[in-house]
Design an enzyme around this catalytic site. Structure first.
Site, short mmCIF file in Angstrom:
data_model
loop_
_atom_site.label_atom_id
_atom_site.label_comp_id
_atom_site.label_asym_id
_atom_site.label_seq_id
_atom_site.Cartn_x
_atom_site.Cartn_y
_atom_site.Cartn_z
N ASN A 7 34.62 12.57 -35.69
CA ASN A 7 33.71 11.71 -34.93
C ASN A 7 32.80 11.04 -35.95
O ASN A 7 31.92 11.67 -36.53
CB ASN A 7 32.91 12.60 -33.96
CG ASN A 7 31.96 11.80 -33.09
OD1 ASN A 7 31.78 10.60 -33.28
ND2 ASN A 7 31.35 12.46 -32.13
N ARG A 91 37.61 9.93 -32.63
CA ARG A 91 36.85 9.39 -31.50
C ARG A 91 36.59 7.91 -31.78
O ARG A 91 36.03 7.57 -32.83
CB ARG A 91 35.53 10.13 -31.36
CG ARG A 91 34.68 9.50 -30.29
CD ARG A 91 33.30 10.06 -30.28
NE ARG A 91 32.52 9.36 -29.28
CZ ARG A 91 31.24 9.06 -29.42
NH1 ARG A 91 30.59 9.40 -30.50
NH2 ARG A 91 30.60 8.42 -28.47
N HIS A 180 31.15 7.54 -22.79
CA HIS A 180 31.23 9.00 -22.57
C HIS A 180 32.48 9.36 -21.75
O HIS A 180 32.52 10.40 -21.09
CB HIS A 180 30.02 9.54 -21.78
CG HIS A 180 28.70 9.43 -22.48
ND1 HIS A 180 27.56 9.03 -21.83
CD2 HIS A 180 28.34 9.68 -23.76
CE1 HIS A 180 26.55 9.04 -22.67
NE2 HIS A 180 26.99 9.41 -23.87
N ARG A 239 16.60 4.83 -25.13
CA ARG A 239 17.15 3.61 -24.50
C ARG A 239 16.56 3.43 -23.11
O ARG A 239 16.37 4.40 -22.38
CB ARG A 239 18.68 3.70 -24.41
CG ARG A 239 19.36 3.51 -25.74
CD ARG A 239 20.85 3.73 -25.62
NE ARG A 239 21.27 4.87 -26.39
CZ ARG A 239 22.46 5.47 -26.27
NH1 ARG A 239 23.33 5.01 -25.41
NH2 ARG A 239 22.75 6.50 -27.02
N GLU A 382 34.11 17.35 -25.82
CA GLU A 382 34.85 16.12 -26.12
C GLU A 382 35.84 16.35 -27.26
O GLU A 382 36.93 15.80 -27.26
CB GLU A 382 33.86 15.00 -26.49
CG GLU A 382 33.09 14.49 -25.29
CD GLU A 382 31.75 13.87 -25.64
OE1 GLU A 382 30.83 14.61 -26.02
OE2 GLU A 382 31.63 12.64 -25.54
#
Ligand code: ADP
Length: 397
Positions: A7, A91, A180, A239, A382
């Site tokens: 990742n 990823r 996601h 965010r 993940e």
């Protein structure tokens, strides 16, 4: 079969080596500050002591070389030969409209990931560097790309199109993509298993530093809260989530901000941090709110309200819901936030179980038997999902 999962961020590289026989992690680690001062690697081999190496790591190629040498190291290593790595799973954040599932990486796939840099200028480039570095250092080992956007590609046009002139969609592919996806796929599949129902209507709430919610019907995404970029939807650590788009042009004019500066305000200075002024981290916000900090308290309320808002919207879009899943850092651990969100779900026939909810980081049902809508906390994974996809693809399944 052993699979290395990577990742890659702009200055970081997380890795896990899986033995797929028992789906166990042989080693994992993190390379930080790539190309910056003070770069280091932290390597954690299963059953052995953690190692920390501080050294010059100027680029992703050197980072990969270092990871391989740690995996092969006679003391800290977990394999003897590079041939023991049977595949690499990467990823990839943005797969655009091209990739609706994971795929083996060849020159065409890599060229397409490069073309999609236009849509993900911050996220795709480090992955491309890692893919090239693996090509160079691990010659011939098959590589698989697993896209954050892929699971959401089942969304119908009426949920992915914006109310903008259609030619912007045609010309620039301006539409909802969602992110996601690997996490939403992992926890919704597990939830389906727990329900014993394949065609379930599930709302998955991935609540971490970045947060998104997805509405899933029969294994397919109907809608999701993140959009063209990972900025829209739930209030996040830094965010802003949903805002009136007119605020963007208003603030740019008032503050004399250029697009990059405005982007930074919305991505780095907003969210839980922006409202509370305390931190982007839920734990510190909860602590400050408990001590009477009013801005921290209201930041928590805004966060919880946005989650309640999306659950309501998606229950309506799905025309009913069998189960809701909480996952990621906040979803798996924030007991109070889960309880406060669930307190607004009476209308779904939720029979909340406060005692069951009183735990962190575990797979648990937090509704009582007989609850009309069932609610679960399910730890996401993940990396394992990426490893499973890589295994299936290299085995030709
Ligand atoms: P990322 O999106 O970076 O993968 P994570 O999924 O790790 O993020 O989630 C990080 C968030 O989880 C942070 O806001 C952190 O405060 C929150 N979190 C972690 N543990 C707890 C806890 N025990 N209680 C409340 N929040 C927690």
């Amino acid at each position: 079969m052993n699979i290395l999962v990577l990742n890659s961020g702009s200055s970081s590289l997380k890795y896990q080596l899986f033995d797929m026989q028992g789906e166990t992690v042989m080693a994992k680690g993190l390379v930080e500050k790539i190309g910056l001062e003070g770069s280091e690697l932290t390597h954690s081999p299963a059953g052995k002591d953690k190692v920390n190496i501080v050294t010059d790591i100027p680029n992703h190629s050197v980072a990969i070389e270092l990871v391989i040498s740690e995996l092969l190291d006679p003391v800290h290593g977990v394999i003897r030969d590079m041939k023991e790595i049977n595949a690499v799973g990467h990823r990839v954040v943005h797969g655009g409209q091209t990739f609706c599932k994971s795929c083996l990486i060849d020159t065409n796939v890599l060229a397409e990931i490069e073309r999609l840099v236009e849509l993900a200028p911050l996220h795709n480039p480090p992955t491309i560097l890692a893919i090239r570095a693996c090509e160079e250092k691990m010659h011939g080992v098959p590589m698989v790309a697993v896209f954050d956007t892929a699971f959401h590609q089942t969304m119908p046009a009426y949920t992915y199109l914006y109310g903008l002139p259609y030619h912007y969609y045609e010309k620039y592919q301006v539409r909802r993509y969602g992110f996601h996806g690997t996490s939403h796929r992992f926890v919704s599949a597990r939830c389906s298993e727990l329900l014993g129902k394949k065609d379930a209507k599930i709302i998955t709430c991935h609540l971490g530093n970045g947060s998104s919610i997805a509405a899933i019907n029969n294994g397919k995404v109907l809608d999701t809260s993140m959009c063209f970029t990972p900025l829209q939807g739930i209030l996040m650590g830094t965010r802003c989530g949903d805002i009136d788009p007119a605020i963007v042009t208003f603030l740019m004019a008032k503050e004399g901000l250029d697009p990059k500066a405005m982007d930074d305000v919305m991505n780095k200075e907003s969210g839980l941090l922006g409202i509370s002024g305390v931190s982007p981290d839920m734990r510190y916000i909860e602590e400050a709110a408990a001590k009477g900090n009013e801005r921290a308290a209201v930041a928590l309320k805004v966060f919880e309200k946005t989650v309640v808002h999306y659950i309501g919207a998606y229950a309506a879009e799905l025309n009913g819901v069998d189960a809701i899943v909480f996952t990621a850092g906040i979803g798996e651990n924030a007991i109070n936030a889960r309880a406060n969100i669930c307190a607004n779900l009476d209308y779904l026939g939720v029979d909340f179980d406060a005692e069951a909810n009183n735990c962190r980081g575990q797979e648990v049902e937090i509704t009582r038997p007989g609850s009309k809508t069932r609610i679960f906390a399910i730890p996401t994974n993940e990396e394992l999902m990426i490893a499973r996809d890589a295994q299936a693809l290299v085995q030709g399944k």
